[in-house]
Design an enzyme around this catalytic site. Sequence first.
Site, PDB file in Angstrom:
ATOM      1  CG  HIS A 142     -34.591 -31.836  22.166  1.00 49.87           C
ATOM      2  ND1 HIS A 142     -35.743 -31.088  22.022  1.00 49.87           N
ATOM      3  CD2 HIS A 142     -34.206 -31.690  23.457  1.00 49.87           C
ATOM      4  CE1 HIS A 142     -36.033 -30.515  23.180  1.00 49.87           C
ATOM      5  NE2 HIS A 142     -35.120 -30.871  24.065  1.00 49.87           N
ATOM      6  CG  ASP A 163     -37.142 -30.155  18.911  1.00 50.73           C
ATOM      7  OD1 ASP A 163     -36.465 -29.137  19.120  1.00 50.73           O
ATOM      8  OD2 ASP A 163     -37.056 -31.199  19.590  1.00 50.73           O
TER       9      ASP A 163
END
Length: 617
Positions: free
Chosen positions: A430, A256
């Site tokens: 994130h 990610d």
Amino acid sequence: MNHTTENNGKKQPSTQGKTRGVRTKKEAPVKKTVGKQEAAVSQKRVGGTTRRPRRRQTEQTASVPAVPVKLYPLGGLGEVGKNITLYECQGDMILVDCGLVFPDSDMYGIDLVIPDFTFVLQNKDRIKGVIITHGHEDHIGSLPYLLREFNLPVYATRLTLGLIKNKLEEHGLASSANLHEIVPKRKFKLGCFTIEPIHVNHSIPDAVGFAIECPAGVVIHTGDFKVDYTPISGGPTDLTTIAEYGKKGVLALLSDSTNAERPGFTVTEHKVGESFATLFRRAEKKRIIIATFASNLYRIQQIIDLAVRSGRKVAVSGRSMVNNTEMALELGYLHAPENVLIDIESINKYPPEQIVLITTGSQGEPLSALSRMAAASHRNVRVGPGDFIIISANPIPGNEKMVTKVINGLLRLGAEVIYESMYDVHVSGHACQEEQKLLLTLSNPQYFLPVHGEFKHLKKHAMTAASLGMPEKNIYIGENGDCIVLSRDGLSLGEPVTAGAVMVDGLGVGDVGNIVMRDRRHLSEDGLVIVVATVDEASGQVLAGPDIVTRGFVYVRESEELIDGAREQVCHTLAGMSAQDMRDFGNVKTRIRETVSSYLYRRTKRSPMILPILMEV
């Protein structure tokens, strides 16, 4: 870090026009022409220099080439959303995620944007299933559109399956869906792939990454993640399992990249709870309204807990918020004492200081509950000076104007509004740079492919990997549609495949393309002018008209001179055409369009869409 290098033998000559590929005994070479395409590949390397993946030249690898695995990113690269990746090894295929992205502001009338499934459908007989990392729209939103085409098995964790079922029920597909629940650390097999779900932290419970093992090696696909050592529930990201795979050897890491530009660590979700507690005390005598993402169950649980401690009732507003809350309560992912949750229809039966309302609309979506409150058009909620409103989300890039419009509307109604970074009312789901470094170090991959982000995010993540000592030739920034061939012998590119965006407008899927969008943009910018005339079929003589109708161009009552002038121009053009020319309606329409367009541009410096309509009698 220790990395396996691509070449132990001689350097192969690099000649313009040659091809490169990974060979196996059972398949032909995967070729990619060197030239302009090779230059493009070199730009995507971290160092910007051309480094062609080369094959080992030892006797062992010459006789027994390493088995390759092919990765086809069909979405999620160069964009935030629409995540979908196809893996192929020895003829078997699996999909990872199947998401959507919401339309840009210039996609007029478009509801959703989903991946192009052309390549998936071409290989549907070889695909063993789709495995899902978590339940956000950018990872599950396109599943109904794929399952409508062919019914493949879906593998996901319990909460993610619940969200998928809700979505499939809306499309009438729930009864026929082939859904399988998966659990972290419990491996399952799809064709030649053995998959182990790995627990990760994110802004939604039950998120996982995957260790995908196949004859080519192990590929770790993180999905969306962060490392939260004090999560609300579920424990920290399973770094132990990732480290164990790193010791055994990881062929590639797909990680990610959303927060690749942010240094340090992502703040724990508990920080939001502390800020909420402070704000609840500040709003002691007011009704509290909190806007957040409907999928952020950790935050919803914290709000419920604070409401209980404050002696308040909790109501939810917004279809997705209601659906997700009901489903999470049923599955045990949300907990609330009896009689704390009330129907929104009942909120006016209680004093304002006894109510907490959780609502959708944190991104300023025009039809969301919060937007309707700001416009004073919500059926059950009238915002006023007695309201304390918290927007518990940061605007997604592109949504800033819509969020600002909602905030201004709420402030005009007299409410006190807490938003963005005024207080710690939102944290990201994130990983930031230090967490990304941790994953890279523990997994110790031979190759690194940053995923999930715009190009600037992918580039920064690649630079982070290079800073840890990973050879730049082993880092590749891909594009949607690439065929990335990985093996212990090297990395190469195969022929690109079809990948793109399909627009959903109402019930139509893919029927709105570039031409339709161009017309919609044209209409939005300059408006429409329609020229109508009735023509005798035999003689070509104009029997009625021409009449001119405009929409979105000028206010006709104040522009009669302009419209009359355009009508005269059309009359002059038609009068100058022969009877033979008048029978060619295509030519007549073209002449009218050119004449009116030229006249209007001279007079207004605008170029509306001109639509001639000729009727034969």
